[in-house]
Design a protein around this motif. Sequence first.
Motif, PDB file in Angstrom:
ATOM      1  N   GLU A   1       9.015  -5.173   0.967  1.00  0.00           N
ATOM      2  CA  GLU A   1       7.984  -4.673   0.065  1.00  0.00           C
ATOM      3  C   GLU A   1       8.222  -3.207  -0.230  1.00  0.00           C
ATOM      4  OE1 GLU A   1       3.923  -4.581   1.496  1.00  0.00           O
ATOM      5  OE2 GLU A   1       4.576  -4.049   3.503  1.00  0.00           O
TER       6      GLU A   1
ATOM      7  N   ALA B   1      10.320   5.305  -3.985  1.00  0.00           N
ATOM      8  CA  ALA B   1       9.453   4.474  -3.155  1.00  0.00           C
ATOM      9  C   ALA B   1      10.153   4.197  -1.831  1.00  0.00           C
ATOM     10  CB  ALA B   1       9.142   3.148  -3.859  1.00  0.00           C
ATOM     11  N   THR B   2       9.364   3.787  -0.860  1.00  0.00           N
ATOM     12  CA  THR B   2       9.893   3.295   0.406  1.00  0.00           C
ATOM     13  C   THR B   2       9.935   1.779   0.302  1.00  0.00           C
ATOM     14  OG1 THR B   2       9.021   5.147   1.683  1.00  0.00           O
ATOM     15  CG2 THR B   2       9.413   3.092   2.878  1.00  0.00           C
TER      16      THR B   2
ATOM     17  N   ARG C   1       3.101   5.876  -1.643  1.00  0.00           N
ATOM     18  CA  ARG C   1       1.941   6.498  -0.981  1.00  0.00           C
ATOM     19  C   ARG C   1       1.239   5.505  -0.060  1.00  0.00           C
ATOM     20  NH1 ARG C   1       0.358   9.590  -6.310  1.00  0.00           N
ATOM     21  NH2 ARG C   1       1.727  11.361  -6.043  1.00  0.00           N
ATOM     22  N   GLU C   2       2.039   4.799   0.730  1.00  0.00           N
ATOM     23  CA  GLU C   2       1.563   3.832   1.729  1.00  0.00           C
ATOM     24  C   GLU C   2       0.892   2.596   1.140  1.00  0.00           C
ATOM     25  OE1 GLU C   2       2.486   4.220   4.905  1.00  0.00           O
ATOM     26  OE2 GLU C   2       3.443   6.069   4.264  1.00  0.00           O
ATOM     27  N   LYS C   3       0.943   2.425  -0.185  1.00  0.00           N
ATOM     28  CA  LYS C   3       0.368   1.235  -0.823  1.00  0.00           C
ATOM     29  C   LYS C   3       1.494   0.319  -1.268  1.00  0.00           C
ATOM     30  CE  LYS C   3      -3.869   3.152  -2.776  1.00  0.00           C
ATOM     31  NZ  LYS C   3      -4.592   3.407  -4.023  1.00  0.00           N
ATOM     32  N   SER C   4       1.343  -0.966  -1.004  1.00  0.00           N
ATOM     33  CA  SER C   4       2.334  -1.945  -1.439  1.00  0.00           C
ATOM     34  C   SER C   4       2.236  -2.111  -2.951  1.00  0.00           C
ATOM     35  CB  SER C   4       2.082  -3.285  -0.742  1.00  0.00           C
ATOM     36  OG  SER C   4       3.026  -4.227  -1.175  1.00  0.00           O
ATOM     37  N   VAL C   5       3.368  -1.900  -3.640  1.00  0.00           N
ATOM     38  CA  VAL C   5       3.373  -2.009  -5.099  1.00  0.00           C
ATOM     39  C   VAL C   5       4.239  -3.160  -5.599  1.00  0.00           C
ATOM     40  CG1 VAL C   5       2.808   0.414  -5.520  1.00  0.00           C
ATOM     41  CG2 VAL C   5       5.205  -0.278  -5.316  1.00  0.00           C
TER      42      VAL C   5
ATOM     43  N   GLU D   1      12.256   0.311   7.750  1.00  0.00           N
ATOM     44  CA  GLU D   1      12.530   0.810   6.411  1.00  0.00           C
ATOM     45  C   GLU D   1      13.979   0.545   6.017  1.00  0.00           C
ATOM     46  OE1 GLU D   1      11.478   4.937   6.177  1.00  0.00           O
ATOM     47  OE2 GLU D   1       9.337   4.500   6.213  1.00  0.00           O
TER      48      GLU D   1
ATOM     49  N   ARG E   1      10.488  -1.531   2.800  1.00  0.00           N
ATOM     50  CA  ARG E   1      10.647  -1.944   4.190  1.00  0.00           C
ATOM     51  C   ARG E   1      10.725  -3.468   4.266  1.00  0.00           C
ATOM     52  NH1 ARG E   1       4.616  -0.495   6.365  1.00  0.00           N
ATOM     53  NH2 ARG E   1       3.592  -2.258   5.381  1.00  0.00           N
TER      54      ARG E   1
ATOM     55  N   THR F   1       6.639  -6.838  -4.035  1.00  0.00           N
ATOM     56  CA  THR F   1       7.197  -7.649  -2.959  1.00  0.00           C
ATOM     57  C   THR F   1       8.508  -8.255  -3.432  1.00  0.00           C
ATOM     58  OG1 THR F   1       4.964  -8.180  -2.203  1.00  0.00           O
ATOM     59  CG2 THR F   1       6.728  -9.575  -1.397  1.00  0.00           C
TER      60      THR F   1
ATOM     61  N   LEU G   1       6.675   0.425  -1.150  1.00  0.00           N
ATOM     62  CA  LEU G   1       5.450   1.182  -0.886  1.00  0.00           C
ATOM     63  C   LEU G   1       5.515   2.532  -1.595  1.00  0.00           C
ATOM     64  CD1 LEU G   1       5.552   0.585   2.955  1.00  0.00           C
ATOM     65  CD2 LEU G   1       3.958  -0.496   1.402  1.00  0.00           C
TER      66      LEU G   1
END
Length: 189
Positions: A61, A91-92, A65-69, A41, A94, A71, A63
């Motif tokens: 990328e 957002a996260t 809620r653990e979904k890639s939004v 991260e 990583r 890149t 993320l």
Amino acid sequence: ELQDELLSWLLEVPLLHDLRPTVLKHMLARMHVGDVKPLDEIIHVGEPGNAMYFLESGSAEALVREKSVKTYERGAFFGELALITDEPRKATVRAGSAGARVWRLEKLVFQETLSLNRDLKLLNFADRSPITVVPHSKVARAFEIFRKLGMRHLCVVDDDYRLVGMVTRKDLMTFKLSENLMTPGVEAL
């Protein structure tokens, strides 16, 4: 050559676009570069934002809620709202599977650099979307938002970002701080 490329990246950030080249060079001289291991991260959702990043190599990328939004590739930037707001990260982000090399622009460096150029119009970059909470948020969290931001009302949204309620300052007086805003499964509207 890399310095010129980094300068062009800074110019692509809407928030920095109007700054003089001398100001941007001053900012660039105080940025830090670092390597991020694959899938580590770079920023984490909910953390306080204290820097923005520019991707020199590799990929990353975003993320939610653990979904890639989103890149990011070479020359991309992220985390710029951290420079002008005190809101937590939305957002996260990583590093990609090959890792990443990023340049970091600290909020403090940005703020100090602004003193060199007062022509920047921050209102154009303010997030004007409504501030929201989810139904299971603690009343204490809503109270903190009201107090810090001087708000009159707060939107309550579900996991799909649909409006399910509205909280006012007057509403907060009827709750205990340890309670949730809404009981799970109860429709407010």
